[in-house]
Scaffold this motif. Structure first.
Motif, mmCIF file in Angstrom:
data_model
loop_
_atom_site.group_PDB
_atom_site.id
_atom_site.type_symbol
_atom_site.label_atom_id
_atom_site.label_comp_id
_atom_site.label_asym_id
_atom_site.label_seq_id
_atom_site.Cartn_x
_atom_site.Cartn_y
_atom_site.Cartn_z
ATOM 1 N N LYS A 56 -65.660 -56.382 76.380
ATOM 2 C CA LYS A 56 -64.481 -55.509 76.529
ATOM 3 C C LYS A 56 -64.057 -55.400 77.989
ATOM 4 O O LYS A 56 -62.876 -55.291 78.304
ATOM 5 N N VAL A 57 -65.058 -55.419 78.895
ATOM 6 C CA VAL A 57 -64.738 -55.338 80.324
ATOM 7 C C VAL A 57 -63.868 -56.528 80.729
ATOM 8 O O VAL A 57 -62.853 -56.371 81.419
ATOM 9 N N PHE A 58 -64.256 -57.732 80.272
ATOM 10 C CA PHE A 58 -63.468 -58.925 80.594
ATOM 11 C C PHE A 58 -62.057 -58.799 80.024
ATOM 12 O O PHE A 58 -61.081 -59.165 80.670
ATOM 13 N N ALA A 59 -61.961 -58.252 78.794
ATOM 14 C CA ALA A 59 -60.654 -58.145 78.138
ATOM 15 C C ALA A 59 -59.750 -57.166 78.875
ATOM 16 O O ALA A 59 -58.587 -57.471 79.158
ATOM 17 N N VAL A 60 -60.290 -55.981 79.223
ATOM 18 C CA VAL A 60 -59.465 -54.962 79.894
ATOM 19 C C VAL A 60 -59.003 -55.461 81.261
ATOM 20 O O VAL A 60 -57.876 -55.235 81.675
ATOM 21 N N LYS A 61 -59.875 -56.174 81.966
ATOM 22 C CA LYS A 61 -59.515 -56.695 83.299
ATOM 23 C C LYS A 61 -58.627 -57.926 83.244
ATOM 24 O O LYS A 61 -57.980 -58.273 84.227
ATOM 25 N N ALA A 149 -62.434 -51.871 89.037
ATOM 26 C CA ALA A 149 -61.636 -51.400 87.902
ATOM 27 C C ALA A 149 -60.146 -51.707 88.076
ATOM 28 O O ALA A 149 -59.308 -50.806 88.074
ATOM 29 N N ASN A 150 -59.843 -52.993 88.237
ATOM 30 C CA ASN A 150 -58.451 -53.423 88.398
ATOM 31 C C ASN A 150 -58.237 -54.657 87.533
ATOM 32 O O ASN A 150 -59.207 -55.281 87.086
ATOM 33 N N LEU A 167 -54.948 -49.866 85.489
ATOM 34 C CA LEU A 167 -55.305 -50.196 84.108
ATOM 35 C C LEU A 167 -54.443 -49.419 83.117
ATOM 36 O O LEU A 167 -54.905 -49.049 82.031
ATOM 37 N N ALA A 168 -53.191 -49.177 83.475
ATOM 38 C CA ALA A 168 -52.297 -48.344 82.653
ATOM 39 C C ALA A 168 -52.110 -48.904 81.245
ATOM 40 O O ALA A 168 -51.867 -48.154 80.302
ATOM 41 N N ASP A 169 -52.268 -50.222 81.071
ATOM 42 C CA ASP A 169 -52.079 -50.822 79.745
ATOM 43 C C ASP A 169 -53.228 -50.499 78.788
ATOM 44 O O ASP A 169 -53.040 -50.460 77.582
ATOM 45 N N HIS A 170 -54.426 -50.353 79.336
ATOM 46 C CA HIS A 170 -55.603 -49.994 78.511
ATOM 47 C C HIS A 170 -56.315 -48.849 79.205
ATOM 48 O O HIS A 170 -57.398 -49.036 79.748
#
Ligand code: TXA
Ligand code: MG
Length: 327
Positions: A56-61, A149-150, A167-170
């Motif tokens: 999930k970290v890879f996906a959010v970033k 966290a960007n 990270l406004a999208d997620h």
């Protein structure tokens, strides 16, 4: 109102979801990501023992899976839980510099997921020096992967508000620990096979490492096989085009057609549409570096000019980030 809410509303991030340590632990246990403060930059944390949470970290970033993550730990005692064949000098560095802005890359234990290490046989470990990160790590009682966290290749956030914006999208849950004290990412040292090597410069210098470890520390040569995203040429980039100039050229730069912003050290350099002056002392300049670039980036300028930092080692980490931002 929770800490940070008022600041978030001023910035227009009404949706910023701040969390308590208890809420953060519960979310991490459920396999969610949580943004946490560290002394360097904010990290996007997930349980290092749950490969789906790490994914999930890879996906959010939006980060390619070939880029490995740092595992954050609560104590130097955790070295042996994650790594093996640990050189004495690396143990000494952990004793002296942890908690602090130093990441050690060591031979990994067999149980460490290849999702974290991007298939490599090494793992990056760091104990962060931030009371809230340490409280979280102790309460969670396990390792946390946490890249900055960007979104991939953008500026690292040094405040909770900057995380919410980046990270406004997620939007993740955020532990608001105030502004980061160090301001640029940790020094990364490869501690396998012979002479240790700095893979990413930071505020802990080769000289400091050599003095404490009693071993010569080299610097990695840029190569085509990029294992450290921090070594990508385009990293830490504002959206506005950026260019690095020495002080003389900066002061002389005039444009009839472009709105130009200027980031300099110690005192203003020339007359530009916007200007941010950072302290001429590397520790203080690092602290404000990303927030200043972010500030200039939000002005809708055509160009940001950055003063070439001094060439001495104390400025190495700052020089590295600015070279990449202006590459
Ligand atoms: O200060 C920091 O290090 C921050 C805070 C949140 O702890 N974290 C950070 O993470 O900057 P990230 O993912 O943005 O950068 C981690 C760097 C990457 O350049 C990655 O390639 C490198 O660590 N890295 C991780 N595991 C590695 C490994 N096994 N071998 C070589 N480099 C590794
Ligand atoms: Mg990063």
């Amino acid at each position: 109102m929770k800490r940070g809410d008022s600041a978030a509303m001023c910035m227009g991030f009404e949706a910023m979801k701040t969390a308590t340590i208890g809420e953060a632990v519960a979310a991490l246990q459920r396999g969610e990501v949580v943004a946490m403060p560290t002394e360097t930059v904010y990290g996007l944390a997930a349980d290092a023992q749950q490969p789906e949470a790490v994914a999930k970290v890879f996906a959010v970033k939006g980060r390619p899976s070939a880029r490995p993550l740092i595992v954050h730990v609560a104590s130097p005692l955790a070295l042996d839980e994650w790594a093996e064949a640990i050189p004495d000098y690396a143990r000494r560095w952990a004793e002296v510099f942890w908690p602090g802005p130093l990441t050690l890359v060591l031979k990994k234990q067999a149980h460490v997921s290849e999702v974290i290490t991007a298939g490599q046989d090494t793992v990056a470990l760091r104990m962060p020096n931030h009371p809230m990160a340490l409280e979280l790590l102790r309460a969670f009682a396990g390792g946390l992967v946490a890249p900055s966290a960007n979104r991939y290749q953008q500026l690292s956030p040094t405040t909770a508000e900057a995380v919410a914006e980046a990270l406004a999208d997620h939007p993740p849950l955020i532990l608001d620990g105030g502004p980061c004290e160090v301001g640029i990412e940790s020094t990364i040292v490869l501690c396998v096979d012979g002479r240790p090597m700095i893979l990413r410069p930071g505020m802990i210098s080769a000289q400091m490492l050599t003095e404490v470890g009693g071993v010569t520390v080299g610097a990695a040569q840029p190569s085509n096989t990029v294992v450290v995203p921090g070594q990508d040429r385009l990293h830490y980039t504002p959206r506005t085009p950026c260019k690095m100039l020495d002080r003389e050229a900066l002061a002389a730069f005039v444009s009839e057609t472009q709105r130009v912003g200027c980031l300099s050290f110690g005192s203003p350099a020339g007359a530009h549409s916007a200007s941010v002056v950072l302290p001429a002392e590397p520790k203080l300049a690092a602290q404000q570096l990303y927030a200043s670039l972010r500030q200039l980036d939000q002005l809708g300028l055509d160009l940001i000019l950055v003063e070439q930092p001094p060439r001495c080692e104390a400025w190495g980490g700052i020089r590295d980030r600015l070279q990449r931002a202006t590459a």
